[in-house]
Design an enzyme around this catalytic site. Structure first.
Site, mmCIF file in Angstrom:
data_model
loop_
_atom_site.group_PDB
_atom_site.id
_atom_site.type_symbol
_atom_site.label_atom_id
_atom_site.label_comp_id
_atom_site.label_asym_id
_atom_site.label_seq_id
_atom_site.Cartn_x
_atom_site.Cartn_y
_atom_site.Cartn_z
ATOM 1 N N TYR A 169 -7.477 10.713 -16.742
ATOM 2 C CA TYR A 169 -7.389 11.458 -15.478
ATOM 3 C C TYR A 169 -6.496 12.693 -15.630
ATOM 4 C CZ TYR A 169 -6.516 12.342 -10.484
ATOM 5 O OH TYR A 169 -6.393 12.918 -9.244
ATOM 6 N N LYS A 173 -7.571 16.688 -15.401
ATOM 7 C CA LYS A 173 -6.948 17.605 -14.443
ATOM 8 C C LYS A 173 -6.239 18.759 -15.154
ATOM 9 C CE LYS A 173 -8.296 15.571 -10.708
ATOM 10 N NZ LYS A 173 -9.236 16.249 -9.793
ATOM 11 N N ILE A 202 -0.807 12.106 -2.018
ATOM 12 C CA ILE A 202 -1.238 12.545 -0.692
ATOM 13 C C ILE A 202 -1.820 11.349 0.057
ATOM 14 C CG2 ILE A 202 -2.653 14.187 0.606
ATOM 15 C CD1 ILE A 202 -0.580 15.536 -1.208
ATOM 16 N N THR A 204 -4.324 10.168 1.563
ATOM 17 C CA THR A 204 -5.768 10.135 1.765
ATOM 18 C C THR A 204 -6.249 8.732 1.390
ATOM 19 O OG1 THR A 204 -6.204 10.761 -0.527
ATOM 20 C CG2 THR A 204 -5.964 12.559 1.077
#
Length: 276
Positions: A169, A173, A202, A204
């Site tokens: 990941y 990124k 965040i 979310t």
């Protein structure tokens, strides 16, 4: 006066907040892989007065991304492009993360680099994970990540998900930032700008999944050690995107804005040791 089109790819928490922030007075083209979520978000935003068009997209598929870019151009002048679609490690295996997060971003940059309007701007949502690679890449690897044709990206020998493992990941990124830097020249030839944002933790649905997963303890330690001491909100990211897409940022392109509440600063200053 022609129609200005704002394209938002990925309608999760951050995508929704950015669409709401940027949509007023424009035509919103929303795209997502999950058609049920796409329809629900479109209905919500229409109910709030936005002019919304939807289109399903698989960002890991060149024909799908090309069709989306062509559809956007047919609607009007593509003045803003926001790419938020991505998979986190808790959501998908490493090979899928590479396809969506690395290849998908490269395809979006290429396809929308053909249709973005002069004076337009784009934002890619990356991640603070791209600032936390366990080992630096060589200059040769960085050049390859930045400039290899998108269709050959996943064939790079050092982009093997079995080798990268849990680091896939962050690698993807980091690659996003390099692709944005490289794309800034071709976007600039059209009179357009492209930047990326690296969010921290965040609030979310994806962020909550990560907090509840294997890495949750480490993420909470990051939040505690950060200068703000809190989780970020989708609106924090939407405000950053509004700046980068707006008239106050016309001299900013090929850049990455770290919006992480100070987590990376805590690591770099020695206040926090990752994994400790």
């Amino acid at each position: 006066m022609g129609t200005n089109v704002v394209v938002v790819i990925g309608v999760g928490g951050m995508g929704q907040a950015i669409a709401r922030r940027q949509g007023a007075g424009n035509k919103l083209l929303l795209a997502d892989y999950d058609e049920r979520t796409l329809a629900a978000v479109a209905d919500l935003l229409r109910g709030q007065g936005h002019d919304v068009v939807t289109r399903p997209v698989d960002v890991s598929s060149r024909p799908s991304v090309t069709a989306l870019a062509d559809a956007a151009a047919q609607l009007g002048s593509v003045t803003q492009v926001v790419h938020t679609a991505g998979l986190s490690p808790v959501q998908a295996p490493a090979d899928a993360v590479l396809k969506v997060d690395l290849l998908g971003t490269a395809l979006v940059l290429e396809a929308f680099g053909r249709v973005v309007a002069p004076g337009g701007a784009g934002v890619v949502i990356s991640s603070m994970a791209g600032h936390m690679l366990p080992a630096p890449l060589s200059p040769e690897q960085e050049r390859a990540l930045a400039h290899t044709p998108a269709d050959e990206l996943l064939e790079l020998p050092f982009a093997d998900p079995e080798v990268l493992g849990r680091g896939t990941y962050g690698f993807a990124k980091y690659g996003n930032r390099l692709r944005v830097q490289a794309a800034s020249a071709s976007w600039g030839e059209r009179g357009a700008r492209i930047n990326c944002i690296s969010p921290g933790v965040i609030a979310t649905p994806m962020g909550q999944q990560e907090l509840a997963g294997d890495s949750g303890r480490a993420m909470r330690a990051m939040i505690s050690a950060s200068g703000t001491g809190r989780v970020g909100t989708p609106d924090d990211i939407a405000e950053a995107a509004a700046f980068l897409l707006g008239p106050g940022a016309t001299f900013i392109t090929g850049n990455d804005l770290l919006v992480d509440g100070g987590v990376v600063a805590a690591i770099r200053s020695g206040r926090l040791t990752p994994g400790a």
